[in-house]
Design an enzyme around this catalytic site. Structure first.
Site, PDB file in Angstrom:
ATOM      1  CE  LYS A 117      -4.262  -7.071  11.600  1.00 40.37           C
ATOM      2  NZ  LYS A 117      -4.723  -7.588  10.336  1.00 40.37           N
ATOM      3  CD  GLU A 201     -11.916 -10.594  13.550  1.00 42.74           C
ATOM      4  OE1 GLU A 201     -11.535 -10.137  14.638  1.00 42.74           O
ATOM      5  OE2 GLU A 201     -11.959  -9.936  12.511  1.00 42.74           O
ATOM      6  CD  GLU A 293      -6.133  -3.638  10.707  1.00 36.19           C
ATOM      7  OE1 GLU A 293      -5.027  -4.002  11.125  1.00 36.19           O
ATOM      8  OE2 GLU A 293      -6.517  -3.819   9.546  1.00 36.19           O
ATOM      9  CG  ASN A 295      -4.516   0.730   9.751  1.00 34.61           C
ATOM     10  OD1 ASN A 295      -3.884  -0.298   9.939  1.00 34.61           O
ATOM     11  ND2 ASN A 295      -5.631   0.754   9.074  1.00 34.61           N
ATOM     12  CG  PHE A 353      -9.360  -7.863 -10.654  1.00 31.92           C
ATOM     13  CD1 PHE A 353      -9.529  -6.502 -10.800  1.00 31.92           C
ATOM     14  CD2 PHE A 353     -10.484  -8.666 -10.715  1.00 31.92           C
ATOM     15  CE1 PHE A 353     -10.786  -5.959 -10.984  1.00 31.92           C
ATOM     16  CE2 PHE A 353     -11.739  -8.135 -10.898  1.00 31.92           C
ATOM     17  CZ  PHE A 353     -11.892  -6.769 -11.032  1.00 31.92           C
TER      18      PHE A 353
END
Length: 666
Positions: A117, A201, A293, A295, A353
């Site tokens: 990254k 960031e 990013e 992928n 969850f």
């Protein structure tokens, strides 16, 4: 030499997806499987299957040597890695190249450049792609992290450099958050990816997560296949994806697409890939998008792009790996209609969850195909009834994809299809995603990555039901009760010889009580006529009822004193009594649930990695007591109230089931 046999170095839904296209192209397929997947659908679907080890991925699906050995054993001349596992590992691509086996994916240098990254940000900047302000470099320690965060300005996001899939990320709103989270982010990075580097960031306000699908060949042709909106996320894990995005204008789409193609060109990219962008929902200029990013693989949510463009991405990946040129250019890429995907996960939305595992006692997805209005349902899955949702892998059960000419029609088709989705065994999130589809804010398209946290701050309790829906459900419940009574009447001696079933019923649903009368074909609820037609035989699990303005599919299960009806994103308990018996219900004693607050209860199946207290210790409210690891994530369990530890029922290193008692306080 064209590809003749593909080994799919993956499992579950994506392995089945790749095999479907390979079969369509007349290419033979090889599956690999661990002990846990010995009878999985992808194994049965392939032409050949090779066993590669025990259930943990680190001992099976993540071992490149075993995959290469399986290729040699079966004569597979190509490997499709799917997503996850080895799909973005440069060393895997190089190992295949060395053996002369084709990797259906991008070149090794592109995987390396985009997998880091920190490096990928530098490359993106050089290629003219907008990037988020942040610190690009290795961070020494917590003090250094605090200094950097103060310079960038809060909020900031701390991310593991090799991270992905929502793991190894922490949001910090203050210096204290950085101090608390930096070491944990490093640890998660090391545990999940073997790399503890972290970068920091700026966090974008009102952020939308939008990604551009890229497709390139080995002859220098690269196109972008529009965008996908993936803003509906929970803990950085996508839940709902759609294409196109309701936010992106044609001009913005062109700017994004061209920047992403420039980035792909800069690393000599070919095959399918996705550039993820964070987009400021506050910025209306169309320039407020930033590179997150890339992928270098197929995405989970690729079906929505396929549905609006008509391009089979897996087929294109195979053709590109074969050395073929793209058969279309940028001008040929169109947007037709709207597609939405919901990820059906084995998790319990009613319990925060928490991941859920276990056997699929019942698995019955909605029927695939196109209806009279042209709307389409597609189900991509890799499970089957009787199969197991294992603790070793991702908890995704299926992807439900709908397509329709407009966004709202595609959303409504989702609601309809979700009502027909039957899953029993592990907990699942069908009610939750159905509630999202009905949510006015989602339907308006005004969404950000904070949507779920903002709209469900107290967790999920089921979708709210309109009074009209409750009236309809009470009528369905009364009809089902009448059918049960009618059957009881005909079973010898239960209701005497000539006693007809009651026609008047009292239905309690939530706090509301409705009086339902069913006389022949006429149904009244609280004295008002209801136009309803349905068929129900005791034992049915799904009722498809027609009301004047449309259909309602309802899952029905017997419950004490009535039924549990599930539809439109919530389960409703109905207590149903014949009208003549109803007045006596007030004399029934209410059962009070026991007080469990003195117990620390394991909220999910997992491993007890830390127990911070011993017998006799005093604890304060909010104090960390234990850490449970589940689905590669650490969960801290805290004391709900102050007290003293009376007894311990579990020991560190134990695997615990859901609801197991860890300790008792006094």
């Amino acid at each position: 030499m064209p590809i003749t046999k593909i080994l799919i170095a993956n499992r579950g839904e994506i392995a089945c997806r790749v095999m479907r296209t390979a079969k369509k192209m007349g290419i033979k397929t090889v599956a690999v499987y661990s002990d846990a997947d010995a009878r999985a659908p992808h194994v049965l679907m392939a032409d050949e299957a090779v066993h590669i080890g025990p259930p943990p991925a680190a001992q099976s699906y993540l071992l490149a040597d075993k995959i290469i050995e399986a290729c040699k054993q079966t004569g597979a001349d190509a490997v499709h890695p799917g997503y996850g596992f080895l799909s973005e590992r440069e060393s895997f691509r190089k190992a295949l190249d060395a053996e002369g086996i084709i990797f259906i994916g991008p070149p090794a240098n592109a995987i390396a450049a985009m997998g880091d990254k920190i490096e990928s940000k530098k490359l993106a900047k050089e290629a003219g792609v907008n990037v988020v302000p942040g610190y690009v470099g290795v961070i020494d320690d917590t003090e250094h992290a605090v200094k950097i965060s103060n310079e960038i300005g809060y909020p900031v996001m701390m991310k593991a450099s090799a991270g992905g899939g929502g793991k190894g990320m922490r949001l910090a709103y203050s210096e204290q958050d950085v101090r608390e989270g930096f070491e944990a982010t490093k640890r998660e990075g090391l545990a999940s990816f073997g790399d503890d580097r972290v970068f920091i960031e700026k966090f974008i306000e009102s952020p939308r997560h939008i990604e551009i699908q890229i497709l390139g060949d080995q002859h220098g042709n690269i196109v972008y296949l529009n965008e996908r909106e993936c803003s509906i996320q929970r803990r950085h894990q996508k839940v709902v994806e759609e294409a196109p995005s309701p936010f992106v204008s044609p001009e913005m789409r062109r700017k994004m697409g061209e920047q992403c193609v420039a980035l792909a060109r800069a690393v000599g990219y070919f095959s399918a890939g996705t550039v993820e962008l964070i987009v400021s929902g506050e910025d209306k200029t169309g320039d407020g998008f930033y590179f997150l990013e890339m992928n270098t693989r197929l995405q989970v949510e690729h079906p929505v792009t396929e549905e609006i463009t008509g391009v089979d991405l897996v087929e294109q990946m195979i053709r590109v790996a074969n050395g073929e040129k793209l058969s279309f250019g940028q001008d040929d890429v169109k947007i037709n209609g709207w597609a939405i995907e919901n990820r059906v996960y084995a998790e319990d939305p009613y319990r925060g969850f928490l991941p859920s595992t276990g056997r699929l006692i019942r698995y019955n997805p909605p029927e695939e195909g196109t209806d009279a209005t042209g709307a389409k349902v597609r189900v991509d899955d890799g499970v089957t009834e009787g199969g197991e949702v294992s603790m070793f892998y991702d908890p995704m059960i299926a992807k439900l994809v709908t397509w329709a000419p407009t966004r709202l029609e595609a959303i409504d088709k989702q609601i309809e299809a979700l009502d027909r989705f039957e899953i029993e065994g592990p907990g699942h999130n069908i009610d939750f995603v159905s509630a999202l589809m009905q949510h006015e804010r989602f339907r308006s398209g005004n969404i950000t990555t904070g949507f779920i946290a903002e709209e469900y701050p107290e967790g999920f309790q089921g979708a709210p039901a309109s009074p009209e829906l409750l009236r309809r459900l009470s009528a369905i419940g009364a009809f089902a009760a009448m059918a049960q009574a009618d059957r009881a009447r005909r079973i010898d001696g239960q209701l005497g010889k000539r006693l007809p079933p009651p026609t008047g019923w009292q239905v309690k649903i939530g706090d509301a009580v409705h009086d339902v009368v069913i006389s022949g074909d006429e149904v009244t609820v609280d004295g008002a006529m209801l136009e309803m037609s349905l068929e129900y035989t005791p034992g049915d699990r799904l009722i498809e009822a027609e009301f004047g303005d449309g259909e309602l599919a309802v899952k029905i299960a017997p419950a004490r004193g009535g039924f549990a009806l599930t539809t439109r994103g919530a389960s409703h308990r109905l207590r149903i009594l014949p009208a003549h018996a109803a007045p006596y219900a007030v004399h029934m004693v209410e059962k009070v649930p026991p007080d469990l607050s003195r117990f620390l209860i394991c909220p999910m199946p997992g491993l007890l990695v830390a127990l911070n207290v011993k017998e006799g210790d005093k604890v304060e409210a909010g104090q960390p007591l234990a850490v449970i690891e589940a689905m590669k994530m650490e969960n801290i369990l805290r004391a709900q109230k102050a007290g003293r530890v009376k007894s311990l029922s579990a020991a560190q290193g134990e695997s615990l089931p859901v609801d197991a008692v860890i300790l008792e306080l006094e």
